[in-house]
Design an enzyme around this catalytic site. Structure first.
Site, mmCIF file in Angstrom:
data_model
loop_
_atom_site.group_PDB
_atom_site.id
_atom_site.type_symbol
_atom_site.label_atom_id
_atom_site.label_comp_id
_atom_site.label_asym_id
_atom_site.label_seq_id
_atom_site.Cartn_x
_atom_site.Cartn_y
_atom_site.Cartn_z
ATOM 1 N N THR A 1 0.835 -1.208 0.000
ATOM 2 C CA THR A 1 0.000 0.000 0.000
ATOM 3 C C THR A 1 0.866 1.253 0.000
ATOM 4 O O THR A 1 0.631 2.176 -0.795
ATOM 5 C CB THR A 1 -0.939 -0.011 1.224
ATOM 6 O OG1 THR A 1 -1.762 -1.182 1.155
ATOM 7 C CG2 THR A 1 -1.819 1.228 1.262
ATOM 8 N N ALA B 1 6.008 -7.994 1.064
ATOM 9 C CA ALA B 1 6.605 -9.243 1.566
ATOM 10 C C ALA B 1 5.567 -10.304 1.912
ATOM 11 O O ALA B 1 5.768 -11.488 1.640
ATOM 12 C CB ALA B 1 7.470 -8.940 2.791
ATOM 13 N N CYS C 1 -10.945 -7.218 1.127
ATOM 14 C CA CYS C 1 -11.215 -5.835 1.505
ATOM 15 C C CYS C 1 -12.690 -5.482 1.372
ATOM 16 O O CYS C 1 -13.149 -4.500 1.923
ATOM 17 C CB CYS C 1 -10.421 -4.883 0.623
ATOM 18 S SG CYS C 1 -8.767 -5.450 0.329
#
Ligand code: PLP
Length: 388
Positions: free
Chosen positions: A72, A200, A325
């Site tokens: 993000t 990651a 989300c």
């Protein structure tokens, strides 16, 4: 009951080797990488070694990799950084309708600050047409941002073709490669990109750390202020254990990617075929072949994805309804809307994402349980009654 995790696109468990590599950096080699004594320099060396491994995964130079707090932040940094640094040159940004919210919402934010944004449509398989990119470019265009692969439907975009167009036009090109880095080849030169976001925890590393690739010479304004870390491009004391974990994850991914992609593609196709054969009215969302190795996204008519998700949960099977989300919203997924899925079908969609610890047995179990869940929910469905 065995737990079957099929939501690797939402997050992956950290690889045990990644965790082991990180551990000493919490309490033994805890120095601040900016400190000049040995303890600090040890941490500095670990950060630089990790940078080399991340650069190696994507064919970049070490100094072109900047660590961030995740995908993000990397997307925010790319869009806001280019917008702020190039305001004199132009105010137009081109992106697609199916980007991750990290890009879509950042573009929307920039719109409130006077930038103009073009959202390119996609076809029914979720593909952006490179020709549309070409047509959308104006003299005011400062950035094109198109994701490498979509997190919901798995469609892989023709990034290299778009890269040729942006390069010819001399426009900065960002790609969100959070779903592809470590899973399929991502080479910054072959793709022809200036910026690449990665994270990651989508490649068996820890949460809360990622990276932005910034091609040498790219005009980008810093986004975080308050320190000289990361060659003044990203202030803040480095997340040393996280960065070390990302480096290790990148190293493992580079070694295992080719074999793993082949294995997952076979499992993916077996799962997709099995679902479509057993569930009447089910249809696959996304491109049939040009898609992520571990992604199966299916729409079922007359039933709700959420009910299916909860019923599968009772059986120890973890899947997602479209996108993690969208849980809180009552709106259908913007990605499924963009590929033209009907509203009811969009609500009846499930995403199965496979990964390192998914086995043939897991696929068999899903293929055994899912038809029962579908049949049970169909029998109760008010939607199906109103249709008849
Ligand atoms: C997960 C994801 C992100 C966000 O990454 P975080 O590290 O969770 O912030 C951005 N883009 C895509 C395509 C993703 O799948």
């Amino acid at each position: 009951m065995k737990q079957i995790y099929l939501d690797y696109a939402a997050t992956t468990p950290a690889h045990p080797e990644v965790v082991n590599t990180m551990l000493p950096y919490f309490s033994e080699m805890y120095g601040n990488p900016s400190a000049i004594y040995a303890l600090g320099q040890e941490a500095r060396a670990a950060v630089e070694e990790a940078r080399g491994k991340v650069a190696g995964l994507i064919g970049a130079r070490d100094e072109e990799v900047v660590f961030t707090s995740g995908g993000t932040e990397a997307d925010n940094f790319a869009l806001i950084g280019v917008a702020l640094a190039n305001r004199e040159q132009g105010d137009h940004i081109i992106t697609s309708a199916i980007e991750h919210h990290a890009v879509l919402e950042t573009a929307r934010f920039l719109k409130t600050r006077g930038f103009k944004v073009t959202y390119l449509p996609v076809d029914s398989n979720g593909l952006v047409d490179p020709d549309d990119v070409k047509k959308a470019i104006t003299r005011q265009t400062i950035l094109v941002s198109i994701m490498h692969a979509n997190n919901e439907i798995g469609t892989i975009q023709p990034i290299a073709e778009i890269g040729k167009i942006t390069r010819e036009a001399g426009i900065c090109f960002h790609t969100d490669a959070v779903q592809t880095a470590g899973h399929i080849p991502v080479n910054v030169n072959q793709l022809g990109v200036e910026l690449v976001a990665m994270s990651a925890h989508k490649l068996y590393g820890p949460k809360g750390v990622g990276a932005l690739y910034i091609r040498r010479g790219t005009k980008l304004a810093p986004f975080m202020h308050g320190g000289e870390q990361e060659r003044r491009r990203r202030a803040g004391t480095e997340n040393v254990p996280g960065i070390v974990g990302l480096g290790k994850a990148a190293e493992i991914a580079r070694q295992e990617m080719a074999e793993e992609a082949t294995r997952l593609t076979r499992l993916r196709d077996r799962l997709a075929r099995g679902i479509l054969e057993t569930a009447p009215d089910a249809s696959l969302n996304g491109h049939p072949t040009q898609r992520l190795p571990g992604n199966v996204n299916v729409s079922f008519s007359f039933i709700e994805g959420e009910s299916m998700c909860l019923n599968l949960d009772l059986e120890g099977i973890y899947v997602s309804t479209g996108s993690a989300c969208s849980l809180a919203s009552n709106e259908p997924s913007h990605v499924l809307v963009a590929i033209g899925t009907h509203r009811e079908q969009a609500f009846g969609s499930l995403r199965f994402t496979l990964g390192k610890w998914t086995t043939d047995e897991d696929v068999s179990r899903v293929l055994e349980v899912l038809p029962k869940v579908v049949a049970k929910l169909r029998a109760m469905s008010p939607l199906i009654k109103s249709q008849k």
